[in-house]
Design a protein around this motif. Structure first.
Motif, PDB file in Angstrom:
ATOM      1  N   VAL A  80      56.606  23.922  50.975  1.00 20.47           N
ATOM      2  CA  VAL A  80      55.266  24.209  50.478  1.00 20.47           C
ATOM      3  C   VAL A  80      54.629  22.891  50.066  1.00 20.47           C
ATOM      4  N   THR A  81      53.453  22.599  50.611  1.00 20.03           N
ATOM      5  CA  THR A  81      52.720  21.378  50.285  1.00 20.03           C
ATOM      6  C   THR A  81      51.397  21.753  49.655  1.00 20.03           C
ATOM      7  N   VAL A  82      51.136  21.266  48.453  1.00 21.39           N
ATOM      8  CA  VAL A  82      49.881  21.540  47.766  1.00 21.39           C
ATOM      9  C   VAL A  82      48.833  20.548  48.256  1.00 21.39           C
ATOM     10  N   LEU A  83      47.758  21.063  48.847  1.00 24.73           N
ATOM     11  CA  LEU A  83      46.685  20.210  49.347  1.00 24.73           C
ATOM     12  C   LEU A  83      45.598  19.976  48.301  1.00 24.73           C
ATOM     13  N   GLU A  84      45.309  20.985  47.510  1.00 21.57           N
ATOM     14  CA  GLU A  84      44.297  20.821  46.466  1.00 21.57           C
ATOM     15  C   GLU A  84      44.441  21.920  45.412  1.00 21.57           C
ATOM     16  N   ARG A  85      43.959  21.588  44.229  1.00 20.42           N
ATOM     17  CA  ARG A  85      43.890  22.550  43.130  1.00 20.42           C
ATOM     18  C   ARG A  85      42.591  22.275  42.384  1.00 20.42           C
ATOM     19  N   GLN A  86      41.675  23.227  42.442  1.00 26.92           N
ATOM     20  CA  GLN A  86      40.407  23.061  41.741  1.00 26.92           C
ATOM     21  C   GLN A  86      39.720  24.408  41.607  1.00 26.92           C
ATOM     22  N   ALA A  87      38.877  24.492  40.576  1.00 23.61           N
ATOM     23  CA  ALA A  87      38.065  25.687  40.327  1.00 23.61           C
ATOM     24  C   ALA A  87      38.906  26.959  40.292  1.00 23.61           C
ATOM     25  N   GLY A  88      40.116  26.870  39.740  1.00 24.31           N
ATOM     26  CA  GLY A  88      40.951  28.050  39.581  1.00 24.31           C
ATOM     27  C   GLY A  88      41.650  28.514  40.841  1.00 24.31           C
ATOM     28  N   ARG A  89      41.598  27.711  41.914  1.00 19.51           N
ATOM     29  CA  ARG A  89      42.270  28.074  43.153  1.00 19.51           C
ATOM     30  C   ARG A  89      43.103  26.902  43.663  1.00 19.51           C
ATOM     31  N   ALA A  90      44.071  27.228  44.470  1.00 22.92           N
ATOM     32  CA  ALA A  90      44.911  26.210  45.100  1.00 22.92           C
ATOM     33  C   ALA A  90      44.906  26.455  46.601  1.00 22.92           C
ATOM     34  N   VAL A  91      45.063  25.364  47.353  1.00 29.32           N
ATOM     35  CA  VAL A  91      45.229  25.459  48.804  1.00 29.32           C
ATOM     36  C   VAL A  91      46.583  24.849  49.132  1.00 29.32           C
ATOM     37  N   ASP A  92      47.473  25.664  49.693  1.00 29.51           N
ATOM     38  CA  ASP A  92      48.830  25.234  50.009  1.00 29.51           C
ATOM     39  C   ASP A  92      49.103  25.392  51.493  1.00 29.51           C
ATOM     40  N   ASP A  93      49.873  24.454  52.039  1.00 28.14           N
ATOM     41  CA  ASP A  93      50.394  24.599  53.397  1.00 28.14           C
ATOM     42  C   ASP A  93      51.843  25.056  53.307  1.00 28.14           C
ATOM     43  N   PHE A  94      52.144  26.202  53.916  1.00 31.90           N
ATOM     44  CA  PHE A  94      53.509  26.730  53.978  1.00 31.90           C
ATOM     45  C   PHE A  94      54.075  26.443  55.368  1.00 31.90           C
ATOM     46  N   THR A  95      55.232  25.822  55.409  1.00 28.96           N
ATOM     47  CA  THR A  95      55.973  25.685  56.662  1.00 28.96           C
ATOM     48  C   THR A  95      57.079  26.726  56.644  1.00 28.96           C
ATOM     49  N   VAL A  96      57.077  27.608  57.643  1.00 31.57           N
ATOM     50  CA  VAL A  96      58.037  28.709  57.640  1.00 31.57           C
ATOM     51  C   VAL A  96      58.749  28.791  58.988  1.00 31.57           C
ATOM     52  N   PHE A  97      59.979  29.285  58.923  1.00 31.58           N
ATOM     53  CA  PHE A  97      60.669  29.650  60.159  1.00 31.58           C
ATOM     54  C   PHE A  97      60.351  31.106  60.426  1.00 31.58           C
ATOM     55  N   TRP A  98      59.814  31.378  61.615  1.00 33.55           N
ATOM     56  CA  TRP A  98      59.347  32.717  61.947  1.00 33.55           C
ATOM     57  C   TRP A  98      60.141  33.223  63.143  1.00 33.55           C
ATOM     58  N   PRO A  99      60.946  34.286  62.954  1.00 34.13           N
ATOM     59  CA  PRO A  99      61.790  34.777  64.046  1.00 34.13           C
ATOM     60  C   PRO A  99      61.024  35.499  65.142  1.00 34.13           C
ATOM     61  N   GLY A 100      59.712  35.680  64.944  1.00 37.11           N
ATOM     62  CA  GLY A 100      58.910  36.290  65.995  1.00 37.11           C
ATOM     63  C   GLY A 100      59.038  37.789  66.086  1.00 37.11           C
ATOM     64  N   LEU A 101      59.360  38.461  64.979  1.00 30.83           N
ATOM     65  CA  LEU A 101      59.469  39.918  64.990  1.00 30.83           C
ATOM     66  C   LEU A 101      58.109  40.570  65.182  1.00 30.83           C
ATOM     67  N   PHE A 102      57.066  39.878  64.729  1.00 28.16           N
ATOM     68  CA  PHE A 102      55.696  40.355  64.878  1.00 28.16           C
ATOM     69  C   PHE A 102      54.851  39.192  65.389  1.00 28.16           C
ATOM     70  N   GLU A 103      53.618  39.490  65.767  1.00 25.16           N
ATOM     71  CA  GLU A 103      52.691  38.431  66.145  1.00 25.16           C
ATOM     72  C   GLU A 103      52.298  37.634  64.911  1.00 25.16           C
ATOM     73  N   PRO A 104      52.053  36.329  65.049  1.00 25.55           N
ATOM     74  CA  PRO A 104      51.634  35.536  63.895  1.00 25.55           C
ATOM     75  C   PRO A 104      50.407  36.096  63.191  1.00 25.55           C
ATOM     76  N   GLY A 105      49.507  36.744  63.956  1.00 28.96           N
ATOM     77  CA  GLY A 105      48.332  37.354  63.333  1.00 28.96           C
ATOM     78  C   GLY A 105      48.701  38.441  62.349  1.00 28.96           C
ATOM     79  N   GLU A 106      49.778  39.173  62.628  1.00 29.85           N
ATOM     80  CA  GLU A 106      50.220  40.210  61.700  1.00 29.85           C
ATOM     81  C   GLU A 106      50.805  39.589  60.443  1.00 29.85           C
ATOM     82  N   LEU A 107      51.461  38.454  60.607  1.00 26.75           N
ATOM     83  CA  LEU A 107      51.959  37.730  59.437  1.00 26.75           C
ATOM     84  C   LEU A 107      50.789  37.348  58.541  1.00 26.75           C
TER      85      LEU A 107
END
Length: 219
Positions: free
Chosen positions: A33-60
């Motif tokens: 998890v990489t925090v890109l910004e934190r301001q105005a009561g919100r945070a923007v994070d980049d999550f790197t995940v291993f995805w086994p492909g059980l569903f389409e990424p859009g469903e994730l």
């Protein structure tokens, strides 16, 4: 497969845990998890995940968004596996072969920021001086001549542009969100270090050559 998700979430205790549980329910293993910004009561994070492909990424994406106040700004494949440190590898290669600094930068930078391709463009002629292996034959960003680092989106293509000596570096991705300011800063800093290493090596080579010529004359 490795996926990168950019998630905007309320910056309050417990929300990150809810997002992590939502990933777990979907079978996604959070690697980083990489925090890109934190301001105005919100945070923007980049999550790197291993995805086994059980569903389409859009469903994730849809399942993560059920957490109250959470928004997924992008889901896209990444080759930047946690712990691989491609930015350090880039600088190490440049230090070892400074005469290939620009080529090495262009070839390596897409993996550093989870992009698809990069080119370096002559600022005067607009011609492509070097492109990474996935760069298209016709680069739609050839007319960009930024005076400072900037990020733009054209026809669905996200571009990060950084000026160099008489040229500019263009990094592109069509999947995922636009380049965040944190990513743009990273590209700019790496480009600056690469340029400094190349100039330093060129200066040493020039000084060595001048010393050799002086020695020949004195002999």
């Amino acid at each position: 497969m490795l996926l990168r998700l950019r998630v905007s979430l309320p910056d309050r205790p417990g929300v990150l845990g809810q997002v992590a549980r939502a990933f777990g329910v979907m079978g996604a293993d959070i690697l980083q998890v990489t925090v890109l910004e934190r301001q105005a009561g919100r945070a923007v994070d980049d999550f790197t995940v291993f995805w086994p492909g059980l569903f389409e990424p859009g469903e994730l994406r849809d399942r993560i968004c059920v957490v109250p106040g959470v928004r997924v700004d992008g889901v896209w494949p990444t080759r930047e596996a946690p712990g691989t440190n491609p930015d350090y590898d880039l600088l190490g290669h440049v230090a070892g072969e400074p005469e290939r600094a620009v080529v090495t930068l262009v070839d390596a930078i897409p993996d550093v920021v989870s992009a698809e391709w990069a080119v370096v463009v002559d600022s005067g002629s607009g011609s492509v001086l070097h492109g990474s292996w996935q760069a298209p034959e016709e680069v739609p960003a050839a007319d960009l001549t930024p005076l400072r680092a900037s990020a733009v989106t054209r026809d669905g293509l996200h571009l990060a542009c950084v000026p160099m000596d008489g040229a500019h570096l263009v990094v592109a991705r069509s999947q995922g969100p636009p380049f965040h300011q944190a990513e743009l800063d990273k590209i700019s800093r790496l480009t600056g270090v690469v340029r400094a290493l190349a100039r330093s090596a060129a200066g040493r080579e020039h000084a060595s050559g001048a010393a050799g010529r002086s020695g020949c004359r004195s002999g």
